[in-house]
Write a protein that holds these residues in place. Structure first.
Motif, PDB file in Angstrom:
ATOM      1  N   LEU A 198       0.821  -1.206   0.000  1.00 53.51           N
ATOM      2  CA  LEU A 198       0.000   0.000   0.000  1.00 53.51           C
ATOM      3  C   LEU A 198       0.856   1.258   0.000  1.00 53.51           C
ATOM      4  O   LEU A 198       0.552   2.242  -0.674  1.00 53.51           O
ATOM      5  N   LYS A 199       1.952   1.236   0.730  1.00 47.04           N
ATOM      6  CA  LYS A 199       2.841   2.401   0.798  1.00 47.04           C
ATOM      7  C   LYS A 199       3.406   2.722  -0.589  1.00 47.04           C
ATOM      8  O   LYS A 199       3.508   3.895  -0.979  1.00 47.04           O
ATOM      9  N   LYS A 200       3.784   1.685  -1.332  1.00 45.13           N
ATOM     10  CA  LYS A 200       4.331   1.900  -2.672  1.00 45.13           C
ATOM     11  C   LYS A 200       3.271   2.480  -3.603  1.00 45.13           C
ATOM     12  O   LYS A 200       3.548   3.392  -4.397  1.00 45.13           O
ATOM     13  N   LYS A 201       2.055   1.983  -3.502  1.00 42.23           N
ATOM     14  CA  LYS A 201       0.985   2.466  -4.373  1.00 42.23           C
ATOM     15  C   LYS A 201       0.637   3.919  -4.052  1.00 42.23           C
ATOM     16  O   LYS A 201       0.351   4.719  -4.951  1.00 42.23           O
ATOM     17  N   ILE A 202       0.659   4.264  -2.785  1.00 39.98           N
ATOM     18  CA  ILE A 202       0.369   5.636  -2.393  1.00 39.98           C
ATOM     19  C   ILE A 202       1.466   6.574  -2.900  1.00 39.98           C
ATOM     20  O   ILE A 202       1.192   7.681  -3.378  1.00 39.98           O
ATOM     21  N   LYS A 203       2.704   6.123  -2.812  1.00 39.37           N
ATOM     22  CA  LYS A 203       3.816   6.928  -3.313  1.00 39.37           C
ATOM     23  C   LYS A 203       3.718   7.118  -4.816  1.00 39.37           C
ATOM     24  O   LYS A 203       3.924   8.227  -5.337  1.00 39.37           O
ATOM     25  N   ASP A 204       3.388   6.029  -5.539  1.00 37.56           N
ATOM     26  CA  ASP A 204       3.254   6.118  -6.990  1.00 37.56           C
ATOM     27  C   ASP A 204       2.106   7.037  -7.395  1.00 37.56           C
ATOM     28  O   ASP A 204       2.137   7.644  -8.471  1.00 37.56           O
ATOM     29  N   ALA A 205       1.091   7.129  -6.531  1.00 36.98           N
ATOM     30  CA  ALA A 205      -0.056   7.982  -6.838  1.00 36.98           C
ATOM     31  C   ALA A 205       0.203   9.444  -6.508  1.00 36.98           C
ATOM     32  O   ALA A 205      -0.646  10.304  -6.761  1.00 36.98           O
ATOM     33  N   GLY A 206       1.385   9.724  -5.930  1.00 40.21           N
ATOM     34  CA  GLY A 206       1.726  11.108  -5.617  1.00 40.21           C
ATOM     35  C   GLY A 206       1.041  11.637  -4.380  1.00 40.21           C
ATOM     36  O   GLY A 206       0.928  12.852  -4.197  1.00 40.21           O
TER      37      GLY A 206
END
Length: 481
Positions: free
Chosen positions: A413-421
């Motif tokens: 989830l942390k990676k996806k949130i980072k990728d989403a800006g």
């Protein structure tokens, strides 16, 4: 053989209340042990390095081994057991009560701690309920402190004079039986119980209730123990997943490589359970691999100095004694190869297609079984409406122990949130320790009730499979809108 929803329900109901009670018991035992695994590892490393037969013998540091195993580890278990029942107040009484069984026995009192800790928490809880509303104003602190002290003292006397000696005798008898089985070369047959038990989440009752106490006692005399390898061995699961990588179909084949990495390197064994449940005959593969590995461990006299947790190859190697790497690696490799060969034959000769829906059903069944093992019932939870979600400051991914699946979910989830800006803090925790400031909590369906109790104001997002990106992707899209 397809695994339909009806067959899933019948599988869950099979065995009745006895299986559910055993699962709940195993889940409670693991709840006492898992939070303290770091202490076990610390003791194991000190033992492996500094005892006379260790890597770097040191007489002064070796003096830590005895007190840690005799006092520190049992008291931590008793403290945690009391806390599970009645918070900090229960943990204090549970820890005091545990001292009694420690003094009343001649062996490390892990089983005694698993009894006295929860007993202390339960009794002080009942006492508080009994006097609720009856204590005169201004006397609350006096009553609270003396009631805990008196009850803890009485339980200490009881543990020292009666419970400790009884548990000591039972432990010695079990240890003698286990030693007899080992000497007769019958230990590999334990895989017939352990491997199916893992799939059904029944292993905790055996692993933390029997294997760990026996192993720790054996370490005192032999410097290592094979009992730490019987359940934690990642070899059979790895062999099964490699077979799926080569001969599986659909989502099962595509997801097998990632599952193999998480299982073997990360030590999260439950990742391979759906691959067995979607084709139940494959239980023969992991049983065969387990028996072959255990036989190799016996022949090569393999053993570890402490319980490895999670069951990762890194944890296995870290707990190896001096000169013990080759036997452990050989046993794990043999188990993986045998499991792979059996699973490959069964997958190639199977005439029944297993579609992606069956794989999803198997994953849901694993989620339900895990919920049962924690003493929870799965429940339907209303999905959060898109318009009700605002950008949160803190998201928490919670599982029962706050180690395995929650850490994996946090990472994804942390990676996806980072990728989403997006700028959002993401943490993981045990479901009973969710921070009060958490605004969104991701957790399994079976833990929703406990999550709501700890974080009543947080929005709850349920996940059936912590590696399934669908839930996370939908959540991110909702936030971006």
């Amino acid at each position: 053989m397809e695994l339909s929803k009806n067959s899933s329900d019948s599988t869950l109901n099979k065995g009745g209340n006895s299986k559910a009670k055993l699962q709940k018991f195993g889940g409670f035992l693991s709840g006492m042990v898992l939070p303290n695994i770091g202490a076990f590892i610390a003791w194991g490393l000190i033992t492996a390095i500094f005892i006379p037969t260790g890597w770097w013998p040191n007489e002064a540091f070796a003096k830590l081994v005895g007190p840690m195993i005799t006092y520190l580890l049992p008291i931590l278990i008793g403290y945690t057991g009391g806390k599970l029942v009645y918070g900090v107040r229960g943990s204090v009484v549970g820890a005091v009560a545990t001292v009694g069984v420690i003094i009343g026995a001649s062996i490390p009192m892990f089983l005694g701690a698993m009894i006295m800790g929860p007993l202390g928490g339960y009794l002080i809880k009942k006492f508080d309920q009994l006097i609720e509303g009856k204590v005169p104003t201004g006397f609350e602190m006096l009553v609270n402190n003396f009631s805990a002290g008196i009850l803890g003292g009485l339980l200490t006397l009881l543990g020292s004079s009666f419970i400790g000696p009884v548990v000591n005798s039972v432990s010695v008898a079990i240890g003698g039986a286990a030693l007899f089985i080992t000497q007769k070369g019958l230990l590999p047959f334990i895989a017939i119980l352990v491997e199916p038990g893992k799939i059904l989440f029944l292993n905790n009752a055996i692993n933390h209730g029997v294997f760990s106490p026996l192993g720790i006692e054996q370490v005192k005399t032999a410097g290592k123990s094979i009992f730490f390898l019987l359940e934690s061995d990642p070899g059979p699961g790895l062999g099964l997943l490699v077979a799926y990588m080569l001969y599986g179909k659909g989502n099962a084949k595509q997801s097998a490589p990632g599952a193999a990495i998480i299982h073997f390197l990360g030590g999260i064994h439950e990742i391979y359970f759906p691959y067995v449940l979607m084709k139940p005959i494959l239980i023969l593969a992991v049983i065969g691999g387990g028996m072959a590995a255990d036989l190799t461990f016996v022949v090569t006299k393999a053993g570890l100095v402490a319980p490895p947790s999670p069951g990762s190859i890194f944890a296995e190697l870290a707990m190896c004694p001096k000169g013990g790497f080759l036997p452990v690696i050989t046993g794990i490799a043999v188990g993986a190869v045998v499991s792979f060969l059996i699973a490959s034959v069964l997958l190639k000769r199977s005439n029944v297609e297993v579609d992606d829906d069956s794989f999803d059903d198997a994953k849901n069944l694993v989620s339900n079984l895990k919920a049962e093992s924690k003493g929870q019932k799965t429940q339907n939870v209303e999905k959060i409406e898109e318009k009700s979600i605002e950008i949160p400051n803190l998201i928490v991914f919670a599982c029962d122990a706050g180690m395995g699946s929650s850490a994996m979910g946090e990472s994804i989830l942390k990676k996806k949130i980072k990728d989403a800006g997006l700028s959002i803090v993401v943490k993981h925790s045990a479901v009973n320790e969710i921070p009060k400031e958490a605004e969104v909590v991701f957790t399994q369906e079976g833990l929703v009730g406990r999550a709501k109790q700890v974080a009543p104001d947080a929005k709850i997002v349920t996940v059936k499979n912590f590696l399934d990106n669908t839930t996370y992707d939908k959540f991110i899209e909702t936030l971006k809108k």
